[in-house]
Every structure is written in structure tokens, then in C-alpha cells.
Design a protein around this motif. Structure first.
Motif, PDB file in Angstrom:
ATOM      1  N   TYR A  82      39.291  41.373  34.431  1.00 29.14           N
ATOM      2  CA  TYR A  82      40.366  40.406  34.250  1.00 29.14           C
ATOM      3  C   TYR A  82      39.985  39.014  34.760  1.00 29.14           C
ATOM      4  O   TYR A  82      39.079  38.861  35.569  1.00 29.14           O
ATOM      5  N   GLU A  83      40.755  38.052  34.286  1.00 25.24           N
ATOM      6  CA  GLU A  83      40.643  36.685  34.756  1.00 25.24           C
ATOM      7  C   GLU A  83      42.030  36.250  35.209  1.00 25.24           C
ATOM      8  O   GLU A  83      43.033  36.627  34.597  1.00 25.24           O
ATOM      9  N   SER A  84      42.051  35.477  36.289  1.00 24.84           N
ATOM     10  CA  SER A  84      43.331  35.016  36.803  1.00 24.84           C
ATOM     11  C   SER A  84      43.132  33.783  37.671  1.00 24.84           C
ATOM     12  O   SER A  84      42.086  33.616  38.289  1.00 24.84           O
ATOM     13  N   GLU A 138      50.181  41.122  38.221  1.00 24.30           N
ATOM     14  CA  GLU A 138      49.160  41.625  37.292  1.00 24.30           C
ATOM     15  C   GLU A 138      49.485  41.297  35.839  1.00 24.30           C
ATOM     16  O   GLU A 138      48.589  41.140  35.021  1.00 24.30           O
ATOM     17  N   SER A 183      36.829  45.457  28.336  1.00 24.60           N
ATOM     18  CA  SER A 183      37.128  46.822  28.729  1.00 24.60           C
ATOM     19  C   SER A 183      35.978  47.707  28.260  1.00 24.60           C
ATOM     20  O   SER A 183      35.555  47.608  27.104  1.00 24.60           O
ATOM     21  N   HIS A 214      39.105  43.833  38.503  1.00 25.09           N
ATOM     22  CA  HIS A 214      38.913  44.966  37.599  1.00 25.09           C
ATOM     23  C   HIS A 214      39.864  46.106  37.969  1.00 25.09           C
ATOM     24  O   HIS A 214      40.452  46.102  39.049  1.00 25.09           O
ATOM     25  N   LYS A 215      40.005  47.038  37.043  1.00 23.64           N
ATOM     26  CA  LYS A 215      40.760  48.256  37.324  1.00 23.64           C
ATOM     27  C   LYS A 215      40.246  49.378  36.433  1.00 23.64           C
ATOM     28  O   LYS A 215      39.664  49.137  35.368  1.00 23.64           O
ATOM     29  N   SER A 271      38.425  47.896  33.108  1.00 22.69           N
ATOM     30  CA  SER A 271      38.772  46.638  32.463  1.00 22.69           C
ATOM     31  C   SER A 271      38.578  45.509  33.462  1.00 22.69           C
ATOM     32  O   SER A 271      38.839  45.668  34.656  1.00 22.69           O
ATOM     33  N   ILE A 314      44.790  46.254  39.606  1.00 23.91           N
ATOM     34  CA  ILE A 314      43.708  45.290  39.417  1.00 23.91           C
ATOM     35  C   ILE A 314      43.315  44.818  40.808  1.00 23.91           C
ATOM     36  O   ILE A 314      44.173  44.482  41.629  1.00 23.91           O
ATOM     37  N   MET A 344      47.767  38.329  34.318  1.00 21.68           N
ATOM     38  CA  MET A 344      46.303  38.338  34.266  1.00 21.68           C
ATOM     39  C   MET A 344      45.819  38.636  32.856  1.00 21.68           C
ATOM     40  O   MET A 344      46.457  39.386  32.111  1.00 21.68           O
ATOM     41  N   VAL A 345      44.683  38.059  32.500  1.00 29.03           N
ATOM     42  CA  VAL A 345      44.136  38.194  31.150  1.00 29.03           C
ATOM     43  C   VAL A 345      42.966  39.173  31.173  1.00 29.03           C
ATOM     44  O   VAL A 345      42.005  38.980  31.926  1.00 29.03           O
ATOM     45  N   CYS A 346      43.054  40.224  30.340  1.00 24.91           N
ATOM     46  CA  CYS A 346      41.956  41.183  30.224  1.00 24.91           C
ATOM     47  C   CYS A 346      40.837  40.535  29.400  1.00 24.91           C
ATOM     48  O   CYS A 346      41.053  40.135  28.258  1.00 24.91           O
TER      49      CYS A 346
END
Length: 167
Positions: free
Chosen positions: A88-90, A111, A119, A134-135, A86, A62, A114-116
Motif C-alpha cells: 500500500y501507499e499512504s 486503512e 498484490s 503491507h498486509k 498486498s 496494514i 490507503m491505496v493498494c
């Protein structure tokens, strides 16, 4: 456009399938892609073009992209139907990391916390905000290849959405 771009990149030997990699090769003339970028008013906003090759059954960390760009126009070239990006929020602060080829990115230590948030399949052309965590995940048995058109800070998502509504 995608077929022509893939053929030209293959013919120039730019697709190397040794490992996952992000790199900025010297890209040859891509007539249909360049025509699209001009028609869409994006030709003046292109900061650079990268290739992202993701190994089979792998993902990248991520991350947040570095540099003078907020947006990337991602063009699927090969085996993207079994991959996704995907977001993410963190609350974590990202820290700098470097890939073996010297490309830098901002990554995250934890990671798992972290909340997805979303996607999206990578099988279609898309513009993503690369300043959001993102990843990419490649679930395929094959290497996944995406052309990344990096858009400079003068790119306006609102102007592009307006272009799409008339296209």
C-alpha cells in the motif's frame, strides 16, 4: 526444503492453530533450509526466524514491521495458494500497535484511505520489503503458515539478485 522444514516444525509441535499469530519460537535445526541460506550467502544476515499463522478467511492489518530489518524472506509452508500479500501507499504516519503476544508493529488508523499498489500470491518463496505498508490476506478455509526469515540491515537485495542470476 519446504517439505523438510514443515515436517520438522510439525514434529516439534511448533504449529499451533488457535488463531492468527506471529511469533518467534526457538527453531530446531533445518538442514536443507540452512544449506540454502549458506549457499545464497544469507546465513550471516539472518536476524531471526518467525512463524506467521493466519486464520482461515482473515487478514492482518496494514502494517510496517519494526526492528532492525528491511527485508523478510517468506517461505510458504502450508495452505499459501489462496493467500496474498498486498502493498500500500499512504500519506498517513504509522503509529505503534502491539499484538496480544507482545510483538509490535506500525499500523495505520485509516486503512480505507490507503491505496493498494500491488498484490502478490504467497504460494512461492519471496523476499519482501517489510518497511513498506503491507498486509496478508488468507482466503482459504485452512490456516496459512509461512516461515519468515528476517534479514538484518547488512542484507543487500542487489547481492542476492546477483546470486540468483548465477544459481
Amino acid at each position: 526444503m519446504i517439505s523438510q522444514t514443515l515436517t520438522i516444525l510439525k514434529d516439534c509441535g511448533l504449529l499451533k492453530f488457535e488463531q492468527s499469530n506471529l511469533y518467534y519460537p526457538t527453531i530446531p535445526e533445518l538442514p536443507l533450509l540452512n544449506s540454502f541460506l549458506k549457499d545464497a550467502g544469507l546465513d550471516e544476515t539472518v536476524l531471526g526466524i518467525a512463524l506467521n499463522i493466519t486464520s482461515p478467511h482473515s487478514s492482518m492489518p496494514i502494517h510496517i514491521d519494526t526492528g532492525d530489518l528491511n527485508w523478510s524472506l517468506n517461505v510458504p509452508l502450508m495452505n499459501c495458494d489462496s493467500s496474498r500479500v498486498s502493498f500500500y501507499e499512504s500519506k498517513q504516519r504509522p503509529k505503534p500497535f502491539s499484538l496480544p503476544n507482545g510483538v509490535t508493529y506500525l499500523g495505520f488508523e485509516d486503512e480505507k484511505s490507503m491505496v493498494c499498489m500491488d498484490s502478490v500470491s504467497c504460494e512461492d518463496v519471496m523476499i519482501i520489503n517489510v518497511k513498506k505498508p503491507h498486509k496478508v490476506v488468507n482466503e482459504s478455509d485452512k490456516y496459512r503458515v509461512t516461515l519468515l526469515i528476517r534479514l538484518n540491515s547488512s542484507f543487500s537485495m542487489e547481492d542476492f539478485e546477483e546470486y540468483l542470476s548465477y544459481a
